[in-house]
Design a protein around this motif. Structure first.
Motif, PDB file in Angstrom:
ATOM      1  N   ILE A  48     -23.995   2.735  64.646  1.00 26.26           N
ATOM      2  CA  ILE A  48     -23.018   2.023  63.809  1.00 26.26           C
ATOM      3  C   ILE A  48     -22.326   0.925  64.618  1.00 26.26           C
ATOM      4  O   ILE A  48     -22.088  -0.180  64.119  1.00 26.26           O
ATOM      5  CB  ILE A  48     -21.996   3.013  63.221  1.00 26.26           C
ATOM      6  CG1 ILE A  48     -22.700   3.971  62.258  1.00 26.26           C
ATOM      7  CG2 ILE A  48     -20.872   2.271  62.496  1.00 26.26           C
ATOM      8  CD1 ILE A  48     -21.848   5.123  61.807  1.00 26.26           C
ATOM      9  N   ASN A  49     -22.020   1.227  65.871  1.00 28.44           N
ATOM     10  CA  ASN A  49     -21.385   0.219  66.741  1.00 28.44           C
ATOM     11  C   ASN A  49     -22.307  -0.988  66.949  1.00 28.44           C
ATOM     12  O   ASN A  49     -21.832  -2.136  66.996  1.00 28.44           O
ATOM     13  CB  ASN A  49     -21.021   0.836  68.085  1.00 28.44           C
ATOM     14  CG  ASN A  49     -19.857   1.807  67.986  1.00 28.44           C
ATOM     15  OD1 ASN A  49     -19.055   1.721  67.047  1.00 28.44           O
ATOM     16  ND2 ASN A  49     -19.750   2.723  68.929  1.00 28.44           N
ATOM     17  N   ARG A  50     -23.604  -0.752  67.074  1.00 30.91           N
ATOM     18  CA  ARG A  50     -24.555  -1.857  67.248  1.00 30.91           C
ATOM     19  C   ARG A  50     -24.598  -2.742  66.008  1.00 30.91           C
ATOM     20  O   ARG A  50     -24.662  -3.970  66.098  1.00 30.91           O
ATOM     21  CB  ARG A  50     -25.960  -1.317  67.555  1.00 30.91           C
ATOM     22  CG  ARG A  50     -26.147  -0.845  68.982  1.00 30.91           C
ATOM     23  CD  ARG A  50     -27.621  -0.779  69.350  1.00 30.91           C
ATOM     24  NE  ARG A  50     -28.350   0.160  68.503  1.00 30.91           N
ATOM     25  CZ  ARG A  50     -28.494   1.451  68.765  1.00 30.91           C
ATOM     26  NH1 ARG A  50     -27.929   1.968  69.858  1.00 30.91           N
ATOM     27  NH2 ARG A  50     -29.190   2.230  67.968  1.00 30.91           N
ATOM     28  N   ILE A  51     -24.562  -2.113  64.850  1.00 35.22           N
ATOM     29  CA  ILE A  51     -24.594  -2.879  63.599  1.00 35.22           C
ATOM     30  C   ILE A  51     -23.385  -3.792  63.480  1.00 35.22           C
ATOM     31  O   ILE A  51     -23.500  -4.988  63.187  1.00 35.22           O
ATOM     32  CB  ILE A  51     -24.661  -1.918  62.382  1.00 35.22           C
ATOM     33  CG1 ILE A  51     -26.020  -1.254  62.298  1.00 35.22           C
ATOM     34  CG2 ILE A  51     -24.354  -2.668  61.079  1.00 35.22           C
ATOM     35  CD1 ILE A  51     -26.154  -0.276  61.160  1.00 35.22           C
ATOM     36  N   MET A  60     -18.562  -3.953  53.831  1.00 33.24           N
ATOM     37  CA  MET A  60     -17.475  -3.505  54.701  1.00 33.24           C
ATOM     38  C   MET A  60     -17.870  -2.196  55.376  1.00 33.24           C
ATOM     39  O   MET A  60     -18.518  -1.335  54.771  1.00 33.24           O
ATOM     40  CB  MET A  60     -16.199  -3.306  53.873  1.00 33.24           C
ATOM     41  CG  MET A  60     -14.961  -2.913  54.666  1.00 33.24           C
ATOM     42  SD  MET A  60     -13.540  -2.551  53.577  1.00 33.24           S
ATOM     43  CE  MET A  60     -13.273  -4.148  52.804  1.00 33.24           C
ATOM     44  N   ILE A  61     -17.501  -2.052  56.638  1.00 31.95           N
ATOM     45  CA  ILE A  61     -17.701  -0.804  57.382  1.00 31.95           C
ATOM     46  C   ILE A  61     -16.369  -0.395  57.988  1.00 31.95           C
ATOM     47  O   ILE A  61     -15.668  -1.219  58.596  1.00 31.95           O
ATOM     48  CB  ILE A  61     -18.764  -0.952  58.492  1.00 31.95           C
ATOM     49  CG1 ILE A  61     -20.145  -1.204  57.877  1.00 31.95           C
ATOM     50  CG2 ILE A  61     -18.809   0.293  59.377  1.00 31.95           C
ATOM     51  CD1 ILE A  61     -21.249  -1.422  58.905  1.00 31.95           C
ATOM     52  N   ALA A  62     -16.002   0.859  57.812  1.00 25.36           N
ATOM     53  CA  ALA A  62     -14.764   1.397  58.399  1.00 25.36           C
ATOM     54  C   ALA A  62     -15.128   2.484  59.392  1.00 25.36           C
ATOM     55  O   ALA A  62     -15.874   3.414  59.062  1.00 25.36           O
ATOM     56  CB  ALA A  62     -13.859   1.953  57.304  1.00 25.36           C
ATOM     57  N   ILE A  63     -14.608   2.349  60.601  1.00 27.35           N
ATOM     58  CA  ILE A  63     -14.906   3.322  61.667  1.00 27.35           C
ATOM     59  C   ILE A  63     -13.624   4.022  62.077  1.00 27.35           C
ATOM     60  O   ILE A  63     -12.664   3.371  62.510  1.00 27.35           O
ATOM     61  CB  ILE A  63     -15.550   2.637  62.887  1.00 27.35           C
ATOM     62  CG1 ILE A  63     -16.831   1.916  62.474  1.00 27.35           C
ATOM     63  CG2 ILE A  63     -15.834   3.657  63.979  1.00 27.35           C
ATOM     64  CD1 ILE A  63     -17.508   1.172  63.606  1.00 27.35           C
ATOM     65  N   LYS A 115     -18.616  -8.013  56.701  1.00 30.95           N
ATOM     66  CA  LYS A 115     -19.925  -8.640  56.975  1.00 30.95           C
ATOM     67  C   LYS A 115     -19.767 -10.145  57.153  1.00 30.95           C
ATOM     68  O   LYS A 115     -19.025 -10.804  56.406  1.00 30.95           O
ATOM     69  CB  LYS A 115     -20.881  -8.336  55.816  1.00 30.95           C
ATOM     70  CG  LYS A 115     -22.306  -8.767  56.069  1.00 30.95           C
ATOM     71  CD  LYS A 115     -23.182  -8.365  54.880  1.00 30.95           C
ATOM     72  CE  LYS A 115     -24.620  -8.819  55.108  1.00 30.95           C
ATOM     73  NZ  LYS A 115     -25.476  -8.486  53.936  1.00 30.95           N
ATOM     74  N   ILE A 116     -20.436 -10.684  58.156  1.00 28.73           N
ATOM     75  CA  ILE A 116     -20.423 -12.132  58.405  1.00 28.73           C
ATOM     76  C   ILE A 116     -21.268 -12.805  57.342  1.00 28.73           C
ATOM     77  O   ILE A 116     -22.444 -12.474  57.139  1.00 28.73           O
ATOM     78  CB  ILE A 116     -20.962 -12.455  59.799  1.00 28.73           C
ATOM     79  CG1 ILE A 116     -20.087 -11.785  60.870  1.00 28.73           C
ATOM     80  CG2 ILE A 116     -21.029 -13.976  60.025  1.00 28.73           C
ATOM     81  CD1 ILE A 116     -20.671 -11.892  62.276  1.00 28.73           C
TER      82      ILE A 116
END
Length: 478
Positions: free
Chosen positions: A454-457, A433-436, A476-477
């Motif tokens: 981070i946006n590209r990832i 998981m990523i939180a922006i 994550k997919i």
């Protein structure tokens, strides 16, 4: 009866207890009910160390001594994620420092001057201009050990006193390197004395305890290069916390030294220099502490605490001299100084008012509150073995999530090495998981290359799951 009550009131222990209770009031009622930004960083690293065996600088990076992580690791081990234990422990440490400030001043003059020193030092510790509400910092321990080192220097009559002084100075340096210059002052003055063996005993004991501390760090698995690089060297690289334009530093200097409570000390410092007609040990202690603050160059409020012990002792001695010269009673001086030096803050009283009026949580939560809520949400909506990356200055969300970050830079650091390490860690260890954050403090302060990376990832490997607490949550997919 009134006279006896007054005598009890201005006994040193009574004043120390009163000031300590004021510190508790300020520390717990001027911040929100959770870990502050710095506390969350140190708690995260300490928790990873004690829970998972991830030693500092491999389980999380910050520019502090391992000793502060030990305190937070112990706090987490016994009480879980909390903010009250580190703050109470720091207040106890500061109260011990108060007592030894009293002992130094009493030794140099008498009990009356010692009482004045307690009031000046104790109240100035609670000022907004000295970050009084953020007690649980390394300064709370470093300064106390430094004060005790000076105490043993002043009262020294036997070799063991110089030995103890060196031990205390060494521990102070292990907590924070800024103690090195004031510790050096003791050595240099002893070196100029007739009995130079005292300087040797002091230096040897300092070296022994410092090497012993470093040896313990090595035995615990801390890499010596990482210790030196992260706690010292990297703080002066481009993009570090000290990397600011000269104009910014100058403005900070003016704000902290001329538009704050610090100006209350200046007349007494000038008076002391005029009275003594020379720069004595106390003044050199102050000069060394001031030099350390200038070397760091941030002029943060918390850094001003380094100056308070010598400022308070010198001022107390000056005030006592004036009281004797103009036959002013100690009672009058205590009342006047308590009013003048009392912290000019309203937050504790507003907090008490809200508490007793049973007001509910605000409809406009602060960033700190949102980060805490986000962390608790992540904890409920992820598996304990999953890694989570929370972008930006989000240490509070990370600690409350009780999830490991895929990078040692779990909280944004913007030096060149930090960026390279962050990008490498995110490539090797894709978090679940990523939180922006959507805060302006993220988009305006965090470097654009970090945001873009981070946006590209997330655009390639993740999908947007939800948006809450002003954070976009990506999973994550599979």
């Amino acid at each position: 009866m009134l006279k006896q009550s007054w005598q009890i009131f201005y006994s040193p222990w009574s004043i120390i207890i009163i000031v300590s209770l004021l510190e508790v009031l300020v520390a717990f009622l001027t911040t929100y009910s959770g870990l502050t930004f710095d506390e969350a960083i140190w708690h995260y690293i300490g928790r990873n160390w004690f829970r998972y065996g991830l030693v500092p600088y491999s389980g999380g990076v910050d520019n502090k001594s391992p000793l502060i992580y030990i305190i937070y690791g112990i706090s987490d081990f016994f009480f879980g994620i909390n903010y009250w234990f580190p703050r109470l422990l720091a207040i106890i440490s500061q109260s011990i420092g108060l007592y030894f400030v009293y002992r130094i001043t009493k030794h140099l003059t008498n009990n009356k001057a010692g009482i004045i020193a307690i009031i000046l030092y104790g109240l100035s510790l609670t000022w907004k201009s000295t970050d009084g509400k953020f007690v649980s910092q390394t300064q709370a321990y470093e300064i106390t050990f430094l004060i005790i080192a000076y105490y043993y220097y002043f009262v020294a009559s036997q070799n063991r006193h110089f030995f103890l002084s060196g031990i205390m100075a060494g521990i102070a340096i292990l907590f924070k390197l800024t103690a090195a210059l004031p510790s050096l002052i003791i050595f240099l003055i002893l070196l100029e004395s007739k009995k130079k063996s005292d300087a040797f005993i002091y230096a040897l004991s300092l070296l022994i305890i410092f090497c012993f501390g470093i040896g313990i760090f090595l035995l615990l698995g801390i890499n010596l290069h990482d210790l030196f690089f992260y706690s010292f060297l990297d703080n002066f690289n481009r993009g570090s916390v000290t990397d600011h334009p000269l104009a910014w530093k100058l403005q900070q200097f003016i704000n902290q030294f001329f538009y704050s409570g610090m100006i209350l000390f200046y007349p007494f410092i000038i008076a002391w220099i005029v009275i003594k007609r020379k720069l004595d040990v106390l003044v050199w202690w102050l000069v060394a502490s001031f030099t350390g603050v200038c070397i760091i160059g941030m002029f943060a409020r918390s850094h001003l605490k380094e100056l308070l012990p010598p400022l308070s002792i010198i001022s107390a001695l000056s005030i006592y001299y004036l009281l004797e010269k103009y036959t002013i009673s100690l009672k009058s001086a205590v009342i006047i100084l308590s009013i003048i030096f009392f912290p000019k803050i309203t937050e504790p009283f507003l907090a008490l008012k809200n508490f007793f009026s049973f007001k509910s949580a605000t409809n406009n939560p602060t960033e700190e509150e949102l980060k805490q809520k986000l962390g608790l949400w992540i904890k409920l909506n992820s598996n304990s073995d999953e890694k989570v990356y929370i972008a930006g200055y989000s240490s509070q969300a990370q600690i409350y999530s009780e999830r490991l970050s895929p990078s040692v830079y779990f909280n944004v650091t913007q030096t060149l090495k930090a960026k390279q390490k962050l990008f490498s860690d995110l490539e090797k260890n894709k978090p679940a998981m990523i939180a922006i954050p959507q805060f302006k403090s993220y988009t305006n302060v965090v470097d654009l290359d970090i945001q873009q990376y981070i946006n590209r990832i997330v655009s390639k490997k993740y999908y947007e799951d939800t948006c809450l607490y002003d954070y976009k949550i990506y999973k994550k997919i599979k």
